[in-house]
Design a protein around this motif. Sequence first.
Motif, PDB file in Angstrom:
ATOM      1  N   SER A 147       0.484  -1.360  -0.005  1.00 40.68           N
ATOM      2  CA  SER A 147       0.142  -0.059   0.140  1.00 40.68           C
ATOM      3  C   SER A 147       0.854   1.646   0.053  1.00 40.68           C
ATOM      4  N   PHE A 148       1.692   1.268   1.281  1.00 44.67           N
ATOM      5  CA  PHE A 148       3.471   2.658   0.958  1.00 44.67           C
ATOM      6  C   PHE A 148       3.280   2.620  -0.639  1.00 44.67           C
ATOM      7  N   SER A 149       4.027   1.765  -1.121  1.00 40.80           N
ATOM      8  CA  SER A 149       4.498   1.577  -2.353  1.00 40.80           C
ATOM      9  C   SER A 149       4.006   2.990  -3.231  1.00 40.80           C
ATOM     10  N   GLY A 150       2.454   2.103  -3.164  1.00 40.29           N
ATOM     11  CA  GLY A 150       1.022   2.392  -3.973  1.00 40.29           C
ATOM     12  C   GLY A 150       1.058   3.845  -3.455  1.00 40.29           C
ATOM     13  N   LEU A 151       1.320   4.019  -2.052  1.00 41.11           N
ATOM     14  CA  LEU A 151       1.161   6.081  -2.274  1.00 41.11           C
ATOM     15  C   LEU A 151       2.486   6.658  -2.819  1.00 41.11           C
ATOM     16  N   VAL A 152       3.968   5.837  -2.480  1.00 37.60           N
ATOM     17  CA  VAL A 152       5.104   6.700  -3.186  1.00 37.60           C
ATOM     18  C   VAL A 152       4.825   7.034  -4.379  1.00 37.60           C
ATOM     19  N   ALA A 153       3.858   5.643  -5.166  1.00 41.53           N
ATOM     20  CA  ALA A 153       4.171   6.051  -6.427  1.00 41.53           C
ATOM     21  C   ALA A 153       3.116   7.331  -7.105  1.00 41.53           C
ATOM     22  N   VAL A 154       1.726   7.864  -6.730  1.00 40.19           N
ATOM     23  CA  VAL A 154       1.299   8.018  -7.054  1.00 40.19           C
ATOM     24  C   VAL A 154       1.813   9.833  -6.308  1.00 40.19           C
ATOM     25  N   LEU A 155       1.932   9.476  -5.153  1.00 43.00           N
ATOM     26  CA  LEU A 155       2.403  11.178  -4.967  1.00 43.00           C
ATOM     27  C   LEU A 155       3.938  11.643  -5.769  1.00 43.00           C
ATOM     28  N   ILE A 156       5.494  10.707  -6.179  1.00 40.86           N
ATOM     29  CA  ILE A 156       5.903  10.437  -7.524  1.00 40.86           C
ATOM     30  C   ILE A 156       5.618  11.141  -8.577  1.00 40.86           C
ATOM     31  N   PHE A 157       4.480  10.874  -9.105  1.00 45.14           N
ATOM     32  CA  PHE A 157       3.708  10.970 -10.139  1.00 45.14           C
ATOM     33  C   PHE A 157       3.245  12.197  -9.999  1.00 45.14           C
ATOM     34  N   ALA A 158       2.542  12.472  -9.541  1.00 45.10           N
ATOM     35  CA  ALA A 158       1.946  14.034  -9.062  1.00 45.10           C
ATOM     36  C   ALA A 158       3.067  14.744  -8.659  1.00 45.10           C
ATOM     37  N   LEU A 159       3.778  14.718  -8.153  1.00 45.41           N
ATOM     38  CA  LEU A 159       5.611  16.156  -8.260  1.00 45.41           C
ATOM     39  C   LEU A 159       6.240  15.971  -9.431  1.00 45.41           C
ATOM     40  N   LEU A 160       5.390  15.276 -10.018  1.00 47.03           N
ATOM     41  CA  LEU A 160       6.629  15.518 -11.582  1.00 47.03           C
ATOM     42  C   LEU A 160       5.724  16.119 -12.329  1.00 47.03           C
ATOM     43  N   HIS A 161       4.674  16.351 -12.210  1.00 46.28           N
ATOM     44  CA  HIS A 161       3.821  17.240 -12.943  1.00 46.28           C
ATOM     45  C   HIS A 161       3.843  17.767 -12.548  1.00 46.28           C
ATOM     46  N   ILE A 162       3.880  18.516 -11.202  1.00 45.80           N
ATOM     47  CA  ILE A 162       3.527  20.552 -10.798  1.00 45.80           C
ATOM     48  C   ILE A 162       5.255  19.964 -11.077  1.00 45.80           C
ATOM     49  N   LEU A 163       6.062  19.523 -11.314  1.00 43.98           N
ATOM     50  CA  LEU A 163       7.379  20.224 -11.637  1.00 43.98           C
ATOM     51  C   LEU A 163       7.374  20.643 -13.201  1.00 43.98           C
ATOM     52  N   LEU A 164       7.136  19.792 -13.551  1.00 46.80           N
ATOM     53  CA  LEU A 164       7.054  19.978 -14.888  1.00 46.80           C
ATOM     54  C   LEU A 164       5.488  19.604 -16.077  1.00 46.80           C
ATOM     55  N   PRO A 165       4.478  19.861 -15.583  1.00 47.67           N
ATOM     56  CA  PRO A 165       2.889  19.474 -15.870  1.00 47.67           C
ATOM     57  C   PRO A 165       3.201  19.243 -17.343  1.00 47.67           C
ATOM     58  N   ASP A 166       1.574  18.409 -17.914  1.00 48.16           N
ATOM     59  CA  ASP A 166       2.450  18.323 -19.508  1.00 48.16           C
ATOM     60  C   ASP A 166       2.106  19.594 -20.288  1.00 48.16           C
ATOM     61  N   LEU A 167       2.260  19.334 -21.795  1.00 45.90           N
ATOM     62  CA  LEU A 167       1.892  20.821 -22.463  1.00 45.90           C
ATOM     63  C   LEU A 167       1.430  20.251 -23.212  1.00 45.90           C
ATOM     64  N   SER A 168       0.379  18.897 -23.647  1.00 40.11           N
ATOM     65  CA  SER A 168      -0.169  18.691 -24.215  1.00 40.11           C
ATOM     66  C   SER A 168      -1.783  19.620 -23.902  1.00 40.11           C
ATOM     67  N   PRO A 169      -2.599  20.082 -25.371  1.00 40.75           N
ATOM     68  CA  PRO A 169      -3.829  20.969 -25.181  1.00 40.75           C
ATOM     69  C   PRO A 169      -5.324  19.396 -24.691  1.00 40.75           C
ATOM     70  N   ASN A 170      -4.696  18.381 -25.410  1.00 43.34           N
ATOM     71  CA  ASN A 170      -5.856  18.239 -24.390  1.00 43.34           C
ATOM     72  C   ASN A 170      -5.754  17.011 -23.699  1.00 43.34           C
ATOM     73  N   ARG A 171      -6.518  17.464 -22.186  1.00 44.76           N
ATOM     74  CA  ARG A 171      -6.718  16.766 -20.881  1.00 44.76           C
ATOM     75  C   ARG A 171      -7.212  15.295 -20.661  1.00 44.76           C
ATOM     76  N   GLU A 172      -6.293  14.916 -19.738  1.00 50.46           N
ATOM     77  CA  GLU A 172      -6.703  13.110 -19.212  1.00 50.46           C
ATOM     78  C   GLU A 172      -8.431  13.157 -19.635  1.00 50.46           C
ATOM     79  N   THR A 173      -7.922  11.915 -21.232  1.00 51.55           N
ATOM     80  CA  THR A 173      -9.466  11.377 -20.169  1.00 51.55           C
ATOM     81  C   THR A 173      -9.620   9.749 -20.306  1.00 51.55           C
TER      82      THR A 173
END
Length: 349
Positions: A147-173
């Motif tokens: 469970s902690f591995s999943g939590l850390v993975a999501v936090l890293i995923f979110a952090l990377l998107h905060i620091l390097l937001p995606d430039l695509s004009p088409n958002r996630e669906t």
Amino acid sequence: MSDNTSQAIDPELEEAIFTRRVLRFTLGVGLAVAIAAIFAWQLAFIVPVFVAKFLVDRTEPTVQTVYELLISMVVTIAIAWIVSFGPVQYPMVLLPLLAVMMLWAYYLFSDPKWNFFATMLIISTLVLPYLGILHPGAAIFVGVGLSFSGLVAVLIFALLHILLPDLSPNRETHVAAGLTTDERLYESVRALIIAFPVITFFFLFEITGALLTMIFIAILSLQSAGSKSVKVSLFLLITNGIGGVLAIVFYNLLVIVPELTFYVGLAMICALLFSQKIYADPVKAPIFAGIFSALLVVVGSTASSTDADVATNFYIRITQLFMVGVYMVVASFYLETRNWKFLQKRTAI
């Protein structure tokens, strides 16, 4: 890969999007490898695999991502608690429960919206009861670690998107499941038919060291249960094989230079090379993602091992990787050469 580019994009912007995603993937995998290696909790080596999966499959974090994480953590802890006080010593009770849980995970796995939760569910369903049999009392600690591995993975995923937001004009669906409910159930049953016999064998005979083999079979079996199952299984055999060969090279370089910084740097170089292939050609992305995942799992599980004979265990893991590929091809060929109309009728009821 979930690019969802329904509109034409300016070439310069497209290049910037590609560069940003490659950089994000490289930094994300490097950070995940470093955190997993430094803190080394139970099943920490799964973190880079989860991070890579998020970065390839999803354009950005969404509420659904957090929702899946929370549910998966609750379910994982619940399974660990049940295993600690439940029917692990009664195979005739345990195995049917495993089959039901696996079928549920396979059904959810065919819907991209629930892909991460299904992955966590199938790992929890197999790993925790298996450890409960071999090491009573360990399941709850491993469940917390997963469970902690999943939590850390999501936090890293979110952090990377905060620091390097995606430039695509088409958002996630989230792409809707491409199959009907009956078809998803049918494919899930076929996946269970592939995986469950060998899972039963490992549980009944309590085969030591079979944990990674079961995880590989469970995760990959759904992908080989479709109409072109033999071709897909051959593809999985090839990707696992290439991933295994690269893992041997990776491991031997680590033996020469057993330093954390070198380990993280080597992982980032591999991530850089694979991410360019993944994002440059979405059609072939599953091939390169599969190879890279095999590399991460084998090397990560070996690097986190506390066994005295690490080298022997590493090559045992490589052998398990090849065995999974061969088993998948044989099982898929058996499925594809049989008449399953009665099963289609059953699942359609």
